[in-house]
Design a protein around this motif. Structure first.
Motif, short mmCIF file in Angstrom:
data_model
loop_
_atom_site.label_atom_id
_atom_site.label_comp_id
_atom_site.label_asym_id
_atom_site.label_seq_id
_atom_site.Cartn_x
_atom_site.Cartn_y
_atom_site.Cartn_z
N ALA A 232 100.79 -37.50 72.20
CA ALA A 232 102.22 -37.78 72.02
C ALA A 232 102.85 -36.80 71.04
N LEU A 233 102.12 -36.45 70.00
CA LEU A 233 102.68 -35.53 69.00
C LEU A 233 102.70 -34.10 69.50
N LYS A 261 102.52 -33.32 61.10
CA LYS A 261 103.51 -33.06 60.06
C LYS A 261 103.31 -31.67 59.45
N ALA A 262 102.06 -31.28 59.28
CA ALA A 262 101.76 -29.97 58.69
C ALA A 262 102.24 -28.82 59.56
N THR A 263 102.37 -29.07 60.87
CA THR A 263 102.84 -28.02 61.78
C THR A 263 104.34 -28.09 62.02
N GLY A 264 105.02 -29.03 61.35
CA GLY A 264 106.47 -29.11 61.46
C GLY A 264 107.00 -30.09 62.48
N VAL A 265 106.13 -30.87 63.11
CA VAL A 265 106.60 -31.88 64.05
C VAL A 265 107.42 -32.93 63.28
N ARG A 266 108.55 -33.30 63.83
CA ARG A 266 109.44 -34.26 63.15
C ARG A 266 109.00 -35.70 63.48
N SER A 317 102.13 -40.02 53.92
CA SER A 317 101.70 -39.68 55.28
C SER A 317 102.21 -40.73 56.25
N LEU A 318 102.23 -41.97 55.81
CA LEU A 318 102.88 -43.05 56.55
C LEU A 318 104.24 -43.29 55.94
N ASP A 319 105.24 -43.50 56.77
CA ASP A 319 106.62 -43.50 56.32
C ASP A 319 107.21 -44.87 56.07
N LEU A 320 106.73 -45.87 56.77
CA LEU A 320 107.33 -47.19 56.62
C LEU A 320 106.38 -48.27 57.12
#
Length: 470
Positions: A232-233, A261-266, A317-320
């Motif tokens: 999915a990412l 995230k490290a590769t810039g995926v939003r 790393s986890l947002d919510l």
């Protein structure tokens, strides 16, 4: 400030994602109008004044992942009841999906725009707190990609795709949905489990005669979640749009989020309270009905996974955190477990809409795993920002006066008999927790006061949402 306040809260500790301070807070017209060290000069003019000494003054929680069920002739109060339960738990806004099993029609499954109209009609005037909709894009829909821009224009700026179950969205359509939503100011949420691996594991288990609820977990190992998360990412990376991973449960899937995230995926990702408290030994219960209480997808994981999730919350790393609330009942949806029904035919999900704040404060803040400010970020500020709820999620001048007065001192035990949601059980039965919601205000109106419901059915509003941050 020149306007006389409708509500003045004095002497409490005002908590935001950026810090905590002793301050007074004034409300007028449903909005926060002032937050200052001393607003005592307004006390005489205030319609209501509350002494919050010793209490935490928090923004209302924003639960962005629920499967609340709309009212039906057979169950006319279930949506309202869950909204009341949410309020008792300190949630002032929740988003709900309209997936099969929530009361949506076959017509709504075939058309996203029909789903919007139907859900709004079914919930209008039925909630005690503010609400919003996240559509489910079913694989049975006629032409969902073409309808997505119009749903975003209607204030439904997030939709969800499942990679598993019989209404799964095929990969090519999932990628296209991600691309179209991103291009039109929306965001796709994704349930990440690999259908090929999962279907094979379930078929093998059933062939062996492994049909009890405990085999739900063994057929969904963490790599099934991780490989789907990675795929999915990768889609999100190519689509160059925001994506949200729902109910992440394992260290392996978390590593895929970190890598993306490290590769810039939003990408943003959530976990749920059950993964932060409960572990896979719950499936060892020999009573199939007791075991069925914990059938969630993905399943409960190992203690090591649980600690990895807490670490992910602490390091962002986890947002919510959201509940994935499913108001199943032991006497209804889970009852099949008592009749030797195979595990794959028993409803997945467990209730949690009323216990979000209790779990995060007691298991997170009180035990030193996260700070108080981080808790507010996880359950209010980031969910509101990420899901386009610009007036929600923070105690700031100009925002909606969605306020929770929280007493951090009492020790208590979670019991189903004390809860108010529409389910007849809680997966946290017997869990000792610290802290309790005392009062709750939605846009300045009291919904919970001193631990009792004082709200009104229908006061909650449908919130048309803006562009998700990403």
């Amino acid at each position: 400030m020149t306007e006389s306040p409708d509500l003045l809260i004095t002497g409490g500790t005002v908590v935001t994602a950026g810090g905590s301070r002793r301050a007074d807070l004034a409300v007028a017209g449903g909005r926060i109008t002032a937050i200052e060290p001393d607003l005592g000069g307004l006390q005489a003019a205030a319609r209501e004044s509350i002494d919050a000494a010793g209490l935490l003054v928090l923004p209302g929680a924003v639960d962005v992942h629920t499967h609340t069920r709309v009212a039906t002739d057979a169950y006319p109060d279930r949506f309202f009841q869950d909204s009341v339960g949410a309020a008792f738990g300190g949630t002032t806004t929740f988003l709900s999906f309209n997936n099969p099993g929530t009361g949506s029609s076959l017509a709504a499954e075939r058309s996203l725009l029909t789903g919007v109209r139907e859900w709004r009609a079914a919930t209008d005037g039925d909630s005690a707190i503010d609400i919003g909709l996240s559509l489910v894009i079913s694989g049975h829909a006629d032409d969902p990609i073409a309808e997505l821009p119009a749903t975003i224009d209607a204030g439904v700026t997030t939709s969800k795709a499942f990679m598993v179950f019989d209404f799964r969205l095929p990969d090519a359509r999932l990628f296209e949905a991600m691309r179209v939503m991103g291009a039109h100011g929306g965001m796709l949420q994704v349930h990440c489990e690999d259908a090929v691996l999962l279907d094979a594991a379930v078929a093998s288990a059933l062939q062996r005669g492994d049909v009890l609820p405990r085999y739900h977990a063994s057929t969904r190992p963490s790599y099934i979640e991780a490989v789907a998360t990675a795929r999915a990412l990768a889609f999100a990376r190519m689509a160059d749009g925001p994506v949200h991973v729902v109910h992440l449960s394992s260290a392996a899937a978390l590593e895929e989020v970190r890598r993306a995230k490290a590769t810039g995926v939003r990408v943003s990702a959530e976990t749920c309270p059950d993964y932060l408290v409960l572990t896979e030994e719950r499936y060892d219960d020999p009573d199939p009905v007791a075991c069925a209480r914990f059938l969630v997808a993905p399943p409960l994981r190992t203690p090591a996974d649980r600690e990895a999730l807490w670490a992910g919350l602490a390091d962002s790393s986890l947002d919510l955190v959201a509940t994935d609330h499913v108001p199943d009942r032991l006497d209804t949806e889970k009852a099949a477990a008592a009749n030797d029904v195979p595990f794959n035919q028993i409803s997945n999900g467990s209730p949690g809409i009323e216990t979000l704040l209790a779990i995060l404060y007691s298991e997170g803040v009180a035990k030193g795993r996260i700070t108080l400010e981080r808790m507010v970020d996880l359950v209010a500020t980031t969910p509101a920002r990420r899901f386009g709820l610009g007036a929600k999620g923070a105690l700031e001048v100009g925002r909606d006066a969605d306020i929770v007065l929280f007493d951090p001192t009492p020790d208590r035990t979670i019991r189903a008999a004390d809860l108010h949601h529409s389910s007849d059980y809680t997966p946290y039965e017997g869990l000792a927790v610290t802290g309790a919601v005392q009062s709750v205000f939605v846009r300045g109106r009291a919904v919970i006061r001193d631990g009792g419901f004082v709200g009104t059915r229908g006061v909650g509003r449908f919130v048309e949402r803006g562009d998700p941050a990403g």
